[in-house]
Design an enzyme around this catalytic site. Structure first.
Site, mmCIF file in Angstrom:
data_model
loop_
_atom_site.group_PDB
_atom_site.id
_atom_site.type_symbol
_atom_site.label_atom_id
_atom_site.label_comp_id
_atom_site.label_asym_id
_atom_site.label_seq_id
_atom_site.Cartn_x
_atom_site.Cartn_y
_atom_site.Cartn_z
ATOM 1 N N SER A 108 -6.265 -12.627 -86.057
ATOM 2 C CA SER A 108 -6.086 -11.941 -84.776
ATOM 3 C C SER A 108 -5.316 -12.825 -83.793
ATOM 4 C CB SER A 108 -7.459 -11.513 -84.230
ATOM 5 O OG SER A 108 -7.314 -10.555 -83.217
ATOM 6 N N ASP A 215 -6.988 -0.580 -88.623
ATOM 7 C CA ASP A 215 -7.215 -1.568 -87.556
ATOM 8 C C ASP A 215 -6.825 -0.932 -86.231
ATOM 9 O OD1 ASP A 215 -7.243 -3.694 -85.785
ATOM 10 O OD2 ASP A 215 -6.430 -5.132 -87.220
ATOM 11 N N HIS A 245 -10.548 -4.141 -88.291
ATOM 12 C CA HIS A 245 -9.841 -5.326 -87.799
ATOM 13 C C HIS A 245 -10.205 -6.621 -88.536
ATOM 14 C CE1 HIS A 245 -7.648 -7.961 -85.211
ATOM 15 N NE2 HIS A 245 -8.719 -8.498 -84.675
#
Length: 269
Positions: A108, A215, A245
């Protein structure tokens, strides 16, 4: 081989940074982990254990303003500071283990940090793994920066994983930031996304991009534009159908981590 991390602290660019190391007595490689926004490295125990069994010494920091590190919570003025702190961790690991190659794994916002690190210091890396990386185009940034007031809305934990236990643990974790984004941090992330796009290709660095097709936090297509901007001559991608995610915390996490270790084996071979 201990599965308990040893914590250590160093003077980071803007305050004390806490790092963890899961030491292997005779590592084949060093795996460096860069965690995501608002979280901390303690959530990566199972990832570290998998990599440890695979023959790695594993290490990484709690980024400035995150987890056990110092600083105002989730305040990032410049992502380059976080990259510099990450470099301190890599150099420390390299001093302890001068021989083995280094593999950088970022999730991320940690994917953003890892990609920038690779652009600046890629000569010292053997491989790069990016999981649901904030790259290319992240509409959340644009939308929040355009808002007069940033909403104090907690993350919908159902977007993390199809495993409801992941969301429950996230909500109950006192080291995770549960408040709103800070405008300064959003600007720093946006600046870094732009910088990465402009800098361009990672050259011959073997790169593995993993992403969930569902996601909703960091949508696939926005990240794809960023991957296209930095892709070099050795990019492998794996998109997991219906995964959300946090692919390392998904219901098929064993498959995902198996794909990561198989990629590392190929590169090391």
């Amino acid at each position: 081989m201990t599965t308990t991390a040893r914590e250590w602290e160093f003077a980071g660019t803007r305050g004390a940074v806490t790092a963890r190391i899961w030491a292997h007595p005779d590592p084949r490689y060093v795996a460096v982990l860069a965690h995501g926004y608002g979280e901390h490295l303690g959530r990566y125990q199972h990832v570290a254990e998998t990599l440890l069994r695979h023959g790695a010494t594993v290490c990484g920091p709690d980024h400035l303003g995150h987890g056990r590190s110092a600083g105002e919570r989730v305040l990032i003025e410049d992502v380059e500071d976080i990259v510099a702190d990450l470099r301190t961790v890599v150099e420390s690991a390299r001093a302890d283990h001068p021989g083995p190659p280094v593999v950088l794994i970022g999730h991320s916002m940690g994917g953003l940090i890892a990609a920038r690190y690779a652009q600046l210091h890629g000569a010292g890396l053997t491989a790069l793994v990016l999981s649901g990386p904030v790259l290319g185009r992240w509409d959340v940034l644009t939308d929040l920066l355009a808002a007069e007031e940033i909403p104090d809305a907690p993350i919908d934990t159902a977007t993390l994983s199809r495993d409801p236990e992941v969301g429950k643990a996230y909500t109950a974790d006192p080291l995770i930031w549960h408040g709103p984004f800070k405008r300064t941090t959003l600007r720093a992330l946006q600046d870094c996304v732009g910088r990465i796009n402009e800098h361009g290709s990672l050259g011959a660095l073997p790169t593995f991009w993993v992403h969930g097709s569902d996601d909703r936090l960091v949508p696939l297509e926005g990240s794809r534009t960023g991957i296209e901007a930095i892709r070099g001559s050795d990019l492998t991608e794996k998109i997991y159908p219906d995964a959300r995610h946090e692919v390392f915390n998904e219901t098929n996490r064993d498959e995902v981590l198996g794909d990561v270790t198989a990629f590392i084996d190929r590169v090391l071979a």
